[in-house]
Design an enzyme around this catalytic site. Structure first.
Site, PDB file in Angstrom:
ATOM      1  N   HIS A   1       0.844  -1.186   0.000  1.00 14.44           N
ATOM      2  CA  HIS A   1       0.000   0.000   0.000  1.00 14.44           C
ATOM      3  C   HIS A   1       0.887   1.245   0.000  1.00 14.44           C
ATOM      4  CE1 HIS A   1       0.861   0.412   4.269  1.00 14.44           C
ATOM      5  NE2 HIS A   1       0.226  -0.711   4.577  1.00 14.44           N
TER       6      HIS A   1
ATOM      7  N   HIS B   1       3.915   1.544   2.406  1.00 15.90           N
ATOM      8  CA  HIS B   1       5.149   0.891   1.960  1.00 15.90           C
ATOM      9  C   HIS B   1       5.839   1.729   0.876  1.00 15.90           C
ATOM     10  CE1 HIS B   1       2.437  -2.658   3.029  1.00 15.90           C
ATOM     11  NE2 HIS B   1       3.403  -2.719   3.938  1.00 15.90           N
TER      12      HIS B   1
ATOM     13  N   CYS C   1       1.819 -10.541  19.672  1.00 19.34           N
ATOM     14  CA  CYS C   1       0.941 -10.043  18.604  1.00 19.34           C
ATOM     15  C   CYS C   1       1.424 -10.607  17.277  1.00 19.34           C
ATOM     16  CB  CYS C   1       0.953  -8.516  18.554  1.00 19.34           C
ATOM     17  SG  CYS C   1       0.034  -7.851  17.137  1.00 19.34           S
TER      18      CYS C   1
ATOM     19  N   CYS D   1       2.156  -7.827  14.612  1.00 18.45           N
ATOM     20  CA  CYS D   1       3.475  -7.187  14.749  1.00 18.45           C
ATOM     21  C   CYS D   1       4.601  -8.201  14.702  1.00 18.45           C
ATOM     22  CB  CYS D   1       3.567  -6.437  16.079  1.00 18.45           C
ATOM     23  SG  CYS D   1       2.464  -5.041  16.273  1.00 18.45           S
TER      24      CYS D   1
ATOM     25  N   CYS E   1      -3.331  -5.278  21.070  1.00 19.13           N
ATOM     26  CA  CYS E   1      -2.191  -4.550  20.513  1.00 19.13           C
ATOM     27  C   CYS E   1      -2.607  -3.126  20.168  1.00 19.13           C
ATOM     28  CB  CYS E   1      -1.678  -5.277  19.266  1.00 19.13           C
ATOM     29  SG  CYS E   1      -0.460  -4.352  18.321  1.00 19.13           S
TER      30      CYS E   1
ATOM     31  N   HIS F   1      -2.469  -2.844  16.099  1.00 15.30           N
ATOM     32  CA  HIS F   1      -3.427  -3.577  15.271  1.00 15.30           C
ATOM     33  C   HIS F   1      -4.832  -3.673  15.873  1.00 15.30           C
ATOM     34  CE1 HIS F   1       0.436  -5.018  13.601  1.00 15.30           C
ATOM     35  NE2 HIS F   1      -0.232  -5.048  12.477  1.00 15.30           N
TER      36      HIS F   1
ATOM     37  N   LYS G   1      -3.420   4.797  11.107  1.00 17.15           N
ATOM     38  CA  LYS G   1      -2.262   4.364  10.338  1.00 17.15           C
ATOM     39  C   LYS G   1      -2.714   3.533   9.133  1.00 17.15           C
ATOM     40  CE  LYS G   1       1.867   1.415  10.766  1.00 17.15           C
ATOM     41  NZ  LYS G   1       1.502   0.204  10.039  1.00 17.15           N
TER      42      LYS G   1
ATOM     43  N   LYS H   1      -3.723  -2.594   5.759  1.00 17.83           N
ATOM     44  CA  LYS H   1      -4.643  -3.478   5.036  1.00 17.83           C
ATOM     45  C   LYS H   1      -5.638  -4.117   5.990  1.00 17.83           C
ATOM     46  CE  LYS H   1      -3.115  -3.418   0.690  1.00 17.83           C
ATOM     47  NZ  LYS H   1      -3.942  -3.074  -0.478  1.00 17.83           N
TER      48      LYS H   1
END
Length: 521
Positions: free
Chosen positions: A22, A25, A131, A134, A148, A151, A304, A307
């Protein structure tokens, strides 16, 4: 490269292949590409590494849920999504490392064996939260009600017999390192976070997993696989010959590039890179990276880019509308590198129109059109304008200082301020008015030459940011034939006035930044 000199070595993180890339990145990778292109244009030898992180529970679970083996899943994603995306964004990496490659796995096992032989690794039991998103063993402060903070998913409680790295033994040495070398972790907010974490007390690190088998086997205990982060962090060294004999190809490459000048990371993986990674290198008596730089997050709706939270936007969603070079320009121009920034379709559209289409693209097209009309399409005689020359000299110095310091916004701002200055010069001199009287021919030619040589400089300075567009402009100026490729032009020489050879033939090319059609995301 002169004998004994070191290549500028930059790495991006290696990205999980649990999904397609995405724009988060892409943000990191474009930044690395712009910085390495800039260093190349300074005349430096450069090595630019990126790649994919293919082991671990997250990749295994994603592959299983898709009905594929993890290796087939990784192969497909790398070949159909990751490498094509970087090609489409004009990413000029020198090497692409995959953690499933033998060159990586064998060197990781050798490195781990060396640490064990030196007494840095011991057996023990890990019990606590983990997690999967992560791929990280979590501290209580990393969780909110067991979830987390990154996430939002419930951490998995893990209880395993594992192998541990004596991370805690290196905390005093790490703290001293950051006191002696504050530039080794930037920006300042990131370094302060790392120091606070180190001072709070750091436990030893479990570096193996026994509950699944998708990973590099622990050499002396093949029922366990190496913890994915301990595996992945080593890519920066395995890709350039870690542990190879000094007279081998790998050994010579390692001597040429090590240590990294910049490990470029997102702030969510800062601890891995500024705590675990340098401690691993300390244990192996290897030089530490000169700088770990943690940039901020790209936010969508205040969250943040992710996906898993359906906020991930594919780069092609943006490049299909704005073009690749506008994508590269916008994210480094609009967001101070090192802070969080929100992507805005509207802001990108406004900057595209005002800065790229109007300020830069229109300046270039007007200049070409006027030279065709008033000079038969030929660059006129060299002229001088001291105000423009002084402004260019300051621009080059400012842009070089800021971009090398990873202040991309500051560097691009300096370049675009010079672009505005040149536009103001054209408006003030009004060559279309001068052209009405043949007595003004020499003055007209001088204005057009000064404008053309300014655009020559702008093209070179913006080339690392917008390589394809500036190559088109370079060809339109006739500079590729008279001066050689734009990539061969040196930053240190840009401010030398009068480089564009008189007599060069200009040609009208494609519109650099076409008018945007109204289109919704």
């Amino acid at each position: 490269m002169s004998a004994g000199s070191k290549s500028f070595y930059l790495t991006t993180p290696i990205y999980y292949v649990n999904d397609a890339p995405h724009i988060g990145h892409a943000y990191t990778t474009v930044a690395g590409d712009v910085l390495t292109r800039w260093h190349r244009q300074r005349g430096e030898s450069v090595w630019f590494l990126t790649g994919t992180d293919e082991h671990g529970q997250k990749v295994l679970n994603t592959a299983n849920s898709s009905g594929a083996s993890p290796q087939d899943w990784c192969d497909r994603l790398v070949d159909t999504s990751w490498k094509p995306t970087w090609a489409s964004l004009n990413i000029a990496y020198d090497d692409f490392i995959r953690t499933t490659e033998p060159r990586h796995m064998e060197r990781v096992q050798s490195f781990l064996t060396g640490l064990k032989d030196q007494g840095h690794i011991y057996s023990g039991r890990y019990e606590g939260p983990y997690c999967i998103g992560c791929e990280e063993f979590k501290l209580p402060t990393d969780l909110d009600d067991g979830r987390c903070k990154v996430h939002g998913t419930l951490a998995e409680l893990v209880s395993e017999e594992n192998w541990f790295f004596r991370l805690s033994a290196f905390i005093p040495q790490l703290l001293q390192h950051y006191r002696d070398h504050p530039e080794a972790c930037e920006p300042t907010s990131a370094r302060n976070e790392v120091i606070s974490f180190l001072e709070s007390g750091v436990q030893d690190l479990s570096i193996s997993r026994s509950s699944f088998d998708w990973g590099i086997p622990v050499p002396w205990d093949t029922k366990q696989v190496i913890y994915v982060w301990f595996d992945a962090l080593l890519n920066y060294a395995t890709a350039v010959g870690l542990g190879d004999p000094v007279d081998s190809v790998g050994g010579k490459k390692f001597a040429e590039v090590w240590p990294p000048d910049v490990n470029l990371v997102g702030k969510d993986i800062l601890r891995f890179h500024a705590v675990i990674w340098p401690a691993m290198l300390m244990a192996a008596n290897l030089p530490l990276p000169k700088k770990v730089f943690a940039h901020g997050w790209l936010l969508v709706g205040g969250e943040k880019m992710s996906k898993s939270k359906l906020t991930g936007i594919a780069p092609s969603d943006i490049t299909d509308h704005f073009g690749v070079d506008a994508f590269r320009y916008y994210f480094l121009r609009a967001i101070p590198f090192g802070t969080d920034g929100s992507f805005s379709w509207e802001d990108m559209g406004a900057r595209y129109t005002s800065e790229l289409a109007n300020d830069f693209g229109n300046l270039a097209s007007r200049l070409i059109a006027m030279i065709e009309k008033y000079c038969d399409g030929v660059i006129p005689a060299v002229a001088n304008d001291e105000i423009l020359q002084d402004a260019l000299s300051g621009t080059v110095s400012n842009a070089d200082t800021t971009i090398v310091a990873l202040d991309f916004q500051g560097g691009i701002n300096a370049i675009m301020e010079f672009c505005k200055r040149v536009n103001g010069y054209v408006t003030e001199k009004a060559p279309w008015v001068l052209a009405k009287n043949s007595a003004n021919k020499s003055e007209l030619d001088a204005v057009l030459y000064n404008t053309a040589d300014s655009i020559r400089a702008l093209a070179v300075l913006l080339h690392p940011v917008m390589p394809a567009t500036t190559e088109i402009l370079w060809a339109s100026l006739g500079a590729d034939e008279s001066m050689g490729p734009i990539s061969a032009q040196r930053i240190g020489d840009v401010a030398r006035w009068g480089q564009l050879p008189p007599g060069s033939k200009v040609t009208k090319g494609a519109v650099l930044f076409p008018r945007l059609e109204d289109k919704a995301l």
